[in-house]
Structures are given as structure tokens and as C-alpha cells.
Scaffold this active site. Structure first.
Site, PDB file in Angstrom:
ATOM      1  N   CYS A  32       0.844  -1.202   0.000  1.00 35.26           N
ATOM      2  CA  CYS A  32       0.000   0.000   0.000  1.00 35.26           C
ATOM      3  C   CYS A  32       0.882   1.257   0.000  1.00 35.26           C
ATOM      4  O   CYS A  32       1.517   1.573   1.002  1.00 35.26           O
ATOM      5  CB  CYS A  32      -0.899  -0.050   1.243  1.00 35.26           C
ATOM      6  SG  CYS A  32      -1.698   1.494   1.673  1.00 35.26           S
ATOM      7  N   CYS A  35       0.270   3.834   2.672  1.00 37.02           N
ATOM      8  CA  CYS A  35       0.780   3.336   3.956  1.00 37.02           C
ATOM      9  C   CYS A  35       2.268   3.623   4.084  1.00 37.02           C
ATOM     10  O   CYS A  35       2.742   4.067   5.138  1.00 37.02           O
ATOM     11  CB  CYS A  35       0.551   1.829   4.090  1.00 37.02           C
ATOM     12  SG  CYS A  35      -1.176   1.321   4.054  1.00 37.02           S
TER      13      CYS A  35
END
Length: 107
Positions: A32, A35
Site C-alpha cells: 500500500c 501506507c
């Protein structure tokens, strides 16, 4: 420089880490990109809030049960706890200043 955000491996780690005080958990995954972008923000905030908020992270790919329990459908997803009870949730990446302002409301 030592890492200030604790990587939690399992439910047992999570339960003991969130049991006492104000704790922010970052639900994330290594694939991600938002993230990954939030990682240095979490480190910066963990230094600013040292002694007031503990910071931890849970990999959703390795901890499906916890992700399901807290209804994590989108990441990054930050869940705030006080003495083991959920008191807030922030979804998505954001500038450190905005995140800091949100956290200050809970200390």
C-alpha cells in the site's frame, strides 16, 4: 535513530499493547503506497507524543482477524484506543500537521 512505532505480530501482542493508556494503531500493508508514505509521519508523531500516546502497527495481510474485528476495509487506517477501548479512527493518508491536530484532541 531507533524506530518508535512498535510492529505488533499477533492478537496477543495487540491486546497487551492497547490495554493501558492512549494508543494509536496503524493498520497497513507493505504493498500500500499511502501506507508507505505515512510511515515517516507515524515516526515523527511518535516522537512528538512520546509519553502521551503509544504508536503501533499491524500488517493487515498477516492479521486478518484483527482487521476484520475493527472493520478495516481501507488502508492506511489508524485506530485510536484508550485503555483498550476504541475512541477514534482516521482513514487515509494526511499531512503530519493535520494528523497531529486530530491526535491532540484525545490527550
Amino acid at each position: 535513530m531507533a524506530q518508535m512505532v512498535t510492529e505488533l505480530e499477533n492478537v496477543k501482542d495487540f491486546d497487551s499493547f492497547t490495554k493501558k493508556g492512549v494508543v494509536l494503531i496503524d493498520f497497513w500493508a507493505d504493498w500500500c503506497m499511502p501506507c508507505v508514505i505515512m510511515d515517516p509521519v507515524m515516526e515523527e508523531l511518535s516522537r512528538k507524543f512520546r509519553g502521551k500516546i503509544k504508536f503501533g502497527k499491524i500488517n493487515v495481510d498477516e492479521n486478518h482477524d484483527l482487521a476484520h474485528k475493527f472493520r478495516i476495509f481501507s488502508i492506511p487506517n489508524f485506530v485510536l484506543f484508550r485503555d483498550g477501548k476504541q475512541i477514534g479512527q482516521f482513514i487515509g493518508s494526511m499531512p503530519a500537521e493535520d494528523f497531529e491536530e486530530k491526535l491532540r484532541k484525545h490527550i
